[in-house]
Motif scaffolding. Structure first.
Motif, mmCIF file in Angstrom:
data_model
loop_
_atom_site.group_PDB
_atom_site.id
_atom_site.type_symbol
_atom_site.label_atom_id
_atom_site.label_comp_id
_atom_site.label_asym_id
_atom_site.label_seq_id
_atom_site.Cartn_x
_atom_site.Cartn_y
_atom_site.Cartn_z
ATOM 1 N N UNK A 176 14.924 5.830 0.142
ATOM 2 C CA UNK A 176 13.553 6.165 0.474
ATOM 3 C C UNK A 176 12.922 7.178 -0.446
ATOM 4 N N UNK A 177 13.714 8.091 -0.974
ATOM 5 C CA UNK A 177 13.221 9.112 -1.901
ATOM 6 C C UNK A 177 12.040 9.867 -1.288
ATOM 7 N N UNK A 178 10.896 9.851 -1.952
ATOM 8 C CA UNK A 178 9.758 10.640 -1.460
ATOM 9 C C UNK A 178 9.161 10.073 -0.180
ATOM 10 N N UNK A 179 9.523 8.862 0.193
ATOM 11 C CA UNK A 179 9.011 8.272 1.432
ATOM 12 C C UNK A 179 9.754 8.814 2.649
ATOM 13 N N UNK A 180 10.891 9.438 2.448
ATOM 14 C CA UNK A 180 11.667 9.982 3.569
ATOM 15 C C UNK A 180 10.838 11.003 4.343
ATOM 16 N N UNK A 181 10.937 11.032 5.669
ATOM 17 C CA UNK A 181 10.166 12.004 6.444
ATOM 18 C C UNK A 181 10.441 13.452 6.051
ATOM 19 N N UNK A 182 11.708 13.781 5.762
ATOM 20 C CA UNK A 182 12.026 15.158 5.393
ATOM 21 C C UNK A 182 11.393 15.540 4.060
ATOM 22 N N UNK A 183 11.316 14.592 3.123
ATOM 23 C CA UNK A 183 10.674 14.867 1.840
ATOM 24 C C UNK A 183 9.192 15.128 2.029
ATOM 25 N N UNK A 184 8.539 14.299 2.823
ATOM 26 C CA UNK A 184 7.102 14.480 3.048
ATOM 27 C C UNK A 184 6.811 15.781 3.794
ATOM 28 N N UNK A 218 -2.272 10.087 2.763
ATOM 29 C CA UNK A 218 -2.400 8.630 2.649
ATOM 30 C C UNK A 218 -1.040 7.953 2.734
ATOM 31 N N UNK A 219 -0.028 8.564 2.109
ATOM 32 C CA UNK A 219 1.313 8.000 2.177
ATOM 33 C C UNK A 219 1.849 8.043 3.602
ATOM 34 N N UNK A 220 1.573 9.125 4.315
ATOM 35 C CA UNK A 220 2.025 9.213 5.702
ATOM 36 C C UNK A 220 1.392 8.148 6.578
ATOM 37 N N UNK A 274 0.833 -1.207 0.000
ATOM 38 C CA UNK A 274 0.000 0.000 0.000
ATOM 39 C C UNK A 274 0.863 1.250 0.000
ATOM 40 N N UNK A 275 1.929 1.240 0.776
ATOM 41 C CA UNK A 275 2.849 2.382 0.792
ATOM 42 C C UNK A 275 3.482 2.584 -0.578
ATOM 43 N N UNK A 285 2.210 1.786 -3.431
ATOM 44 C CA UNK A 285 1.178 2.301 -4.338
ATOM 45 C C UNK A 285 1.011 3.811 -4.165
ATOM 46 N N UNK A 286 0.919 4.272 -2.924
ATOM 47 C CA UNK A 286 0.756 5.710 -2.689
ATOM 48 C C UNK A 286 2.011 6.481 -3.073
ATOM 49 N N UNK A 287 3.175 5.870 -2.913
ATOM 50 C CA UNK A 287 4.420 6.528 -3.329
ATOM 51 C C UNK A 287 4.422 6.762 -4.841
ATOM 52 N N UNK A 288 4.054 5.737 -5.599
ATOM 53 C CA UNK A 288 4.021 5.891 -7.054
ATOM 54 C C UNK A 288 2.943 6.887 -7.482
ATOM 55 N N UNK A 289 1.829 6.882 -6.773
ATOM 56 C CA UNK A 289 0.771 7.838 -7.076
ATOM 57 C C UNK A 289 1.242 9.267 -6.809
ATOM 58 N N UNK A 290 1.926 9.472 -5.680
ATOM 59 C CA UNK A 290 2.442 10.800 -5.356
ATOM 60 C C UNK A 290 3.491 11.246 -6.368
#
Length: 416
Positions: A180-188, A257-259, A152-153, A155-160
């Motif tokens: 982590x790329x966009x999944x990184x806390x600093x990126x979000x 949703x990604x968070x 699920x994570x 999926x939301x990462x690719x959607x974002x």
């Protein structure tokens, strides 16, 4: 082993379940429909108990076939010490076509009788459901939930990422070189502050630094702030202001949703690792190179802790997809990668385990290099290594021993 006198089949559904019992001749001698409730299960077991033909008869001697390997109904039957034999739905469909190839008619009562007759004619080819401990089943439930949360994570990462390409392309590449790329806390955190190119270009250094600080970054804050500040001010293609604001709102919704997905993955990973560390066999799994808490929990969830499940290491390797599959017909004979008749989750975990062990064990690296020198491709060499590790794991679990690399890869005898 004495063959049973009766065979039972259960066609389960969400509300009502059909039970059929056949004798050795294939005649349906009992059938009922029961609900998936404690009272319904007792009624079904009462039907089996009513088959008593002598004082030595026990309903527990009647095997029950069902198209499921887990679930509330399966657990209820096993709690009452009933022998449960899971049969894959595709196998049942092939048996249905064998009886009447031109008729695709299906009925719940007919499928229950069909399941019972499968046990009557080919029961030797189907294995009863293995018996795991409650702790192993709990680890399995958590690891499967963690795997679903990870998907699920993703999926939301690719959607974002897809949405950011249309409204904030600089954010797609800003953390592309980091894990982590966009999944990184600093990126979000930074994207939540400015979900579009126009808003990101108006960010100040103080705002960017505060966002990085809130995300938990402690190293190179000034240089990272300057890098993002410069990157967000580079000219990029932009949408009209109204469209950009609308797309920014969509980015924020997906970011939430990604968070939530990231939080679920972290919680389930921690819970699975903690529960796995309490299992008696965890010390054996963790003694292998490349096995951490999550990998060990995943391996335990798929292998279970039933000591009688795999009689040989070859059977375990075949179940994990680590042994080749031979296709022979006439004069042709082909050795293929075992894909269908294997546990796909375990095969995926084994690929990751073998790849990780290359940097953790010189013996694993040497075995991989040896297979590569023999002509194996990367994936084939990893499967060979996975099979070797599984053989050692089977031995260690069977004898309650920790992994010994010297015993797994004994040195050749030197000159006298």
């Amino acid at each position: 082993m004495v063959s049973p006198k009766f065979f039972a089949g259960v066609d389960w559904s969400e509300h009502l379940n059909d039970l059929a019992v056949v004798d050795r001749s294939g005649e349906v001698i009992a059938s009922t429909r029961f609900e998936a409730t404690p009272a319904g299960v007792r009624d079904a077991l009462a039907v089996l108990s009513g088959l008593r033909t002598s004082h030595t008869f026990s309903r527990r001697s009647v095997p029950v076939a069902i198209e499921a390997s887990r679930g509330l109904l399966v657990n209820a039957l096993r709690r009452h010490s009933q022998t449960v034999i899971p049969i894959h739905p595709s196998t049942v469909a092939r048996y249905r076509g064998r009886l009447n190839p031109g008729n695709r008619k299906k009925s719940d009562a007919g499928d229950a009788a069909l399941l019972a007759n499968i046990l009557r004619t080919d029961g030797h080819a189907h294995r009863p459901l293995h018996t795991n401990s409650e702790e192993a089943d709990a680890v399995g439930a958590l690891t499967r939930a963690q795997l679903r949360a990870s998907r699920t994570r993703q999926y939301h990462y690719l959607q974002l990422r897809s949405q950011l390409r249309a409204v904030h392309p600089a954010a797609v590449t800003a953390w592309g070189h980091l894990d982590g790329r966009l999944v990184r806390p600093e990126a979000r955190e930074v994207i939540a502050l400015a979900p579009s190119s126009g808003q990101a270009a108006r960010l100040t250094r103080r705002q960017i630094r505060a966002a990085l600080d809130r995300a938990g970054r402690t190293r190179l804050l000034d240089s990272e702030t300057d890098r993002l500040f410069t990157l967000f001010r580079e000219p990029v293609l932009r949408n009209p202001p109204a469209v950009e604001d609308a797309l920014g709102q969509e980015v924020l919704a997906t970011l939430r949703l990604l968070g939530e997905a990231c939080l679920s993955v972290d919680e389930l990973t921690s819970a699975a690792g903690e529960l796995f560390s309490q299992h008696p066999q965890s010390r054996i799994y963790l003694s292998f190179p490349g096995v951490g808490l999550l990998t060990g929990a995943r391996l335990l969830s798929e292998l279970g802790d039933d000591p009688t499940r795999f009689a040989t290491a070859k059977g375990l390797a075949a179940y994990a997809g680590a042994r080749p599959f031979t296709w022979a017909s006439g004069t042709s004979r082909t050795v293929l990668h075992r894909r269908v008749a294997a546990n796909k989750r375990l095969a995926a975990y084994g690929h990751y385990w073998a790849f990780t062990s290359l940097t953790k064990s010189p013996q694993c690296r040497a075995h991989y290099d040896k297979r590569r020198a023999a002509g194996d491709r990367h994936n084939a060499a990893l499967r060979r290594l996975f099979g070797k590790l599984l053989a050692s794991l089977h031995h260690c679990l069977l004898h309650d021993e920790l992994f010994d690399p010297e015993a797994a890869w004994p040195r050749p005898p030197g000159p006298a």
